[in-house]
Design a protein around this motif. Sequence first.
Motif, PDB file in Angstrom:
ATOM      1  N   ARG A 187     -13.479 -21.277 -18.138  1.00  0.00           N
ATOM      2  CA  ARG A 187     -13.742 -19.858 -17.943  1.00  0.00           C
ATOM      3  C   ARG A 187     -15.613 -20.005 -18.370  1.00  0.00           C
ATOM      4  O   ARG A 187     -16.298 -18.821 -18.923  1.00  0.00           O
ATOM      5  N   THR A 188     -16.235 -21.000 -17.527  1.00  0.00           N
ATOM      6  CA  THR A 188     -18.049 -20.949 -17.859  1.00  0.00           C
ATOM      7  C   THR A 188     -17.425 -21.212 -16.635  1.00  0.00           C
ATOM      8  O   THR A 188     -17.305 -22.234 -15.873  1.00  0.00           O
ATOM      9  N   ARG A 189     -19.077 -20.864 -15.865  1.00  0.00           N
ATOM     10  CA  ARG A 189     -19.244 -21.553 -13.902  1.00  0.00           C
ATOM     11  C   ARG A 189     -19.424 -22.719 -14.048  1.00  0.00           C
ATOM     12  O   ARG A 189     -18.858 -23.235 -12.426  1.00  0.00           O
ATOM     13  N   VAL A 190     -19.761 -23.824 -14.670  1.00  0.00           N
ATOM     14  CA  VAL A 190     -19.940 -25.249 -14.098  1.00  0.00           C
ATOM     15  C   VAL A 190     -19.296 -25.740 -15.954  1.00  0.00           C
ATOM     16  O   VAL A 190     -19.807 -25.140 -16.385  1.00  0.00           O
ATOM     17  N   GLY A 191     -18.718 -27.357 -15.167  1.00  0.00           N
ATOM     18  CA  GLY A 191     -18.799 -27.770 -16.662  1.00  0.00           C
ATOM     19  C   GLY A 191     -17.153 -27.900 -16.758  1.00  0.00           C
ATOM     20  O   GLY A 191     -17.017 -28.696 -17.807  1.00  0.00           O
ATOM     21  N   ASP A 192     -16.260 -26.350 -16.643  1.00  0.00           N
ATOM     22  CA  ASP A 192     -15.458 -26.661 -17.313  1.00  0.00           C
ATOM     23  C   ASP A 192     -14.097 -27.482 -16.839  1.00  0.00           C
ATOM     24  O   ASP A 192     -14.488 -27.050 -15.740  1.00  0.00           O
ATOM     25  N   ILE A 193     -13.224 -27.535 -17.552  1.00  0.00           N
ATOM     26  CA  ILE A 193     -12.166 -28.252 -17.201  1.00  0.00           C
ATOM     27  C   ILE A 193     -11.340 -27.478 -16.912  1.00  0.00           C
ATOM     28  O   ILE A 193     -11.610 -25.268 -16.466  1.00  0.00           O
ATOM     29  N   ALA A 194     -10.660 -26.590 -15.242  1.00  0.00           N
ATOM     30  CA  ALA A 194     -10.065 -25.980 -14.193  1.00  0.00           C
ATOM     31  C   ALA A 194      -8.835 -25.222 -15.393  1.00  0.00           C
ATOM     32  O   ALA A 194      -8.180 -25.178 -15.597  1.00  0.00           O
ATOM     33  N   LEU A 195      -9.210 -23.976 -15.027  1.00  0.00           N
ATOM     34  CA  LEU A 195      -8.152 -22.919 -15.330  1.00  0.00           C
ATOM     35  C   LEU A 195      -6.740 -23.286 -14.212  1.00  0.00           C
ATOM     36  O   LEU A 195      -5.777 -23.288 -14.600  1.00  0.00           O
ATOM     37  N   LEU A 196      -7.509 -23.127 -13.121  1.00  0.00           N
ATOM     38  CA  LEU A 196      -6.598 -23.879 -11.712  1.00  0.00           C
ATOM     39  C   LEU A 196      -7.702 -23.749 -11.028  1.00  0.00           C
ATOM     40  O   LEU A 196      -8.571 -23.773 -11.176  1.00  0.00           O
ATOM     41  N   GLY A 197      -6.738 -24.531  -9.758  1.00  0.00           N
ATOM     42  CA  GLY A 197      -8.039 -24.828  -8.913  1.00  0.00           C
ATOM     43  C   GLY A 197      -6.750 -25.620  -7.727  1.00  0.00           C
ATOM     44  O   GLY A 197      -5.653 -25.065  -7.342  1.00  0.00           O
ATOM     45  N   VAL A 198      -8.094 -24.440  -6.088  1.00  0.00           N
ATOM     46  CA  VAL A 198      -7.051 -24.312  -4.856  1.00  0.00           C
ATOM     47  C   VAL A 198      -7.939 -25.394  -3.999  1.00  0.00           C
ATOM     48  O   VAL A 198      -8.619 -25.132  -3.780  1.00  0.00           O
ATOM     49  N   GLY A 199      -7.034 -25.984  -3.554  1.00  0.00           N
ATOM     50  CA  GLY A 199      -7.534 -27.044  -2.752  1.00  0.00           C
ATOM     51  C   GLY A 199      -7.061 -26.656  -1.002  1.00  0.00           C
ATOM     52  O   GLY A 199      -5.852 -27.189  -1.063  1.00  0.00           O
ATOM     53  N   VAL A 200      -7.677 -26.213  -0.148  1.00  0.00           N
ATOM     54  CA  VAL A 200      -7.370 -25.266   1.206  1.00  0.00           C
ATOM     55  C   VAL A 200      -7.964 -26.179   2.841  1.00  0.00           C
ATOM     56  O   VAL A 200      -9.715 -26.332   2.626  1.00  0.00           O
ATOM     57  N   LEU A 201      -7.148 -27.119   3.163  1.00  0.00           N
ATOM     58  CA  LEU A 201      -7.498 -27.984   4.427  1.00  0.00           C
ATOM     59  C   LEU A 201      -7.312 -27.221   5.669  1.00  0.00           C
ATOM     60  O   LEU A 201      -5.855 -27.550   5.780  1.00  0.00           O
ATOM     61  N   GLY A 202      -8.375 -26.872   6.537  1.00  0.00           N
ATOM     62  CA  GLY A 202      -7.770 -26.425   8.191  1.00  0.00           C
ATOM     63  C   GLY A 202      -8.389 -27.206   9.035  1.00  0.00           C
ATOM     64  O   GLY A 202      -9.242 -27.955   8.946  1.00  0.00           O
ATOM     65  N   TRP A 203      -7.638 -27.335   9.688  1.00  0.00           N
ATOM     66  CA  TRP A 203      -8.072 -28.196  11.417  1.00  0.00           C
ATOM     67  C   TRP A 203      -7.173 -27.691  12.523  1.00  0.00           C
ATOM     68  O   TRP A 203      -6.488 -26.813  12.620  1.00  0.00           O
ATOM     69  N   PRO A 204      -8.057 -27.388  13.521  1.00  0.00           N
ATOM     70  CA  PRO A 204      -7.600 -27.409  14.707  1.00  0.00           C
ATOM     71  C   PRO A 204      -6.250 -28.424  15.111  1.00  0.00           C
ATOM     72  O   PRO A 204      -6.290 -29.138  15.302  1.00  0.00           O
ATOM     73  N   GLN A 205      -5.105 -27.545  15.527  1.00  0.00           N
ATOM     74  CA  GLN A 205      -3.743 -28.225  16.058  1.00  0.00           C
ATOM     75  C   GLN A 205      -3.432 -27.248  17.971  1.00  0.00           C
ATOM     76  O   GLN A 205      -2.089 -26.851  16.399  1.00  0.00           O
ATOM     77  N   PRO A 206      -3.551 -27.009  18.856  1.00  0.00           N
ATOM     78  CA  PRO A 206      -3.236 -27.221  19.712  1.00  0.00           C
ATOM     79  C   PRO A 206      -1.959 -26.740  19.601  1.00  0.00           C
ATOM     80  O   PRO A 206      -1.422 -25.803  20.552  1.00  0.00           O
ATOM     81  N   ALA A 207      -0.890 -27.533  19.662  1.00  0.00           N
ATOM     82  CA  ALA A 207       0.442 -27.349  19.213  1.00  0.00           C
ATOM     83  C   ALA A 207       0.936 -26.335  18.226  1.00  0.00           C
ATOM     84  O   ALA A 207       2.456 -25.969  18.714  1.00  0.00           O
ATOM     85  N   ASN A 208       0.784 -26.349  16.986  1.00  0.00           N
ATOM     86  CA  ASN A 208       0.676 -24.963  16.639  1.00  0.00           C
ATOM     87  C   ASN A 208       0.649 -23.280  17.275  1.00  0.00           C
ATOM     88  O   ASN A 208      -0.257 -23.512  18.249  1.00  0.00           O
ATOM     89  N   PRO A 209       1.895 -22.537  17.505  1.00  0.00           N
ATOM     90  CA  PRO A 209       1.495 -21.473  17.378  1.00  0.00           C
ATOM     91  C   PRO A 209      -0.087 -20.777  16.717  1.00  0.00           C
ATOM     92  O   PRO A 209      -1.047 -19.762  17.616  1.00  0.00           O
ATOM     93  N   SER A 210      -0.636 -21.143  15.731  1.00  0.00           N
ATOM     94  CA  SER A 210      -1.478 -20.318  15.450  1.00  0.00           C
ATOM     95  C   SER A 210      -3.409 -21.092  16.069  1.00  0.00           C
ATOM     96  O   SER A 210      -3.833 -21.071  15.793  1.00  0.00           O
ATOM     97  N   GLY A 211      -2.468 -22.297  16.903  1.00  0.00           N
ATOM     98  CA  GLY A 211      -3.236 -23.272  16.640  1.00  0.00           C
ATOM     99  C   GLY A 211      -4.242 -24.100  15.436  1.00  0.00           C
ATOM    100  O   GLY A 211      -5.503 -24.653  16.205  1.00  0.00           O
ATOM    101  N   SER A 212      -3.878 -24.261  14.805  1.00  0.00           N
ATOM    102  CA  SER A 212      -4.689 -24.942  13.743  1.00  0.00           C
ATOM    103  C   SER A 212      -3.081 -25.162  12.808  1.00  0.00           C
ATOM    104  O   SER A 212      -1.492 -25.154  12.826  1.00  0.00           O
ATOM    105  N   GLY A 213      -3.564 -26.257  11.687  1.00  0.00           N
ATOM    106  CA  GLY A 213      -2.970 -26.932  10.659  1.00  0.00           C
ATOM    107  C   GLY A 213      -3.483 -26.918   9.442  1.00  0.00           C
ATOM    108  O   GLY A 213      -4.599 -27.224   9.536  1.00  0.00           O
ATOM    109  N   TRP A 214      -2.629 -26.975   8.570  1.00  0.00           N
ATOM    110  CA  TRP A 214      -2.842 -27.017   7.160  1.00  0.00           C
ATOM    111  C   TRP A 214      -2.396 -27.791   5.838  1.00  0.00           C
ATOM    112  O   TRP A 214      -1.375 -28.041   6.643  1.00  0.00           O
ATOM    113  N   ARG A 215      -3.363 -27.996   5.121  1.00  0.00           N
ATOM    114  CA  ARG A 215      -2.768 -28.621   3.398  1.00  0.00           C
ATOM    115  C   ARG A 215      -3.509 -27.470   2.482  1.00  0.00           C
ATOM    116  O   ARG A 215      -4.234 -27.701   2.500  1.00  0.00           O
TER     117      ARG A 215
END
Length: 289
Positions: A187-215
């Motif tokens: 509700r504010t720019r800093v310090g507030d409890i999250a209304l929602l949060g999204v974490g995305v991690l990507g890395w090169p993974q040549p074995a995958n068709p896109s060339g990347s892996g994700w969590r």
Amino acid sequence: MEPFEYVKPASPAEASAILAAEGSAARILQGGTDLIIRMRGDFVHPKIVVDLKGLPGIREVAYNPANGLTLGAAVTMNEVAAHPLIHAHYLMLAEACETIGSYQLRNRATIGGNVCNASPAGDSIPALLCYDATAVIYNPAGERRLPLMNFFKGPGKTDLQPGEFLLALTLPEPHEAAVGVYNKLGRTRVGDIALLGVGVLGWPQPANPSGSGWRIALASVGPTPLMAPEAAALLAENTDDEAVEAAAAAVMNASRPIDDVRASGAYRQAMVRVLARRAIEDVLARLPM
């Protein structure tokens, strides 16, 4: 605040024995930013407060490329946010911890406390899940290890059994070119409890068709922190604009938000799609392919 006994055990075995003997009458103290508020607000009435900060290693950060990162449960949020090795190898975790409360609060709040509160809105948790963290749990028989995703059983509920406590978190070494983003809406720019949060991690993974892996991991859109494996699988196949939109929709579909005083479930679900798309695009812009 009602009177209570304060103890500071010198060893994990002593701490575990006290917790096992006292059961629900005991509460663990690490940072105290949540416990003290609940005690002052007359929500909890412990007969004994067990301060774990003196246990060996519980306030230490250790790293090596073979074993990855070990975070003692009583390491503070500011220590995580500022640590050069965490910045170098687990940047999303440092950035997520820096979104929690104020600087003063982060001087007391601990990574273990954020995890053990088991709040669906815990800001460190999506980053920890993206980095495939494991909980190191001490009990009267010694130690056991549990994938962090299996640690959460419901709002405020964990897999900890009588006499057990979180000793540390371990994170394997990520791909050297991994890119992580944590997007938080409050509700504010800093310090507030999250209304929602999204974490995305990507890395090169040549074995995958896109060339990347994700969590992809989510906060504050379900009774526990959530993963979005379907969205990760879509991105492993393709990362063009259409695939990114489909993955963002899959993240939205993985969410199970409720209506509460801070936001409606419908708003959270709509915004989780927006924040997921932005995070995926941000990762792609920085990911070497």
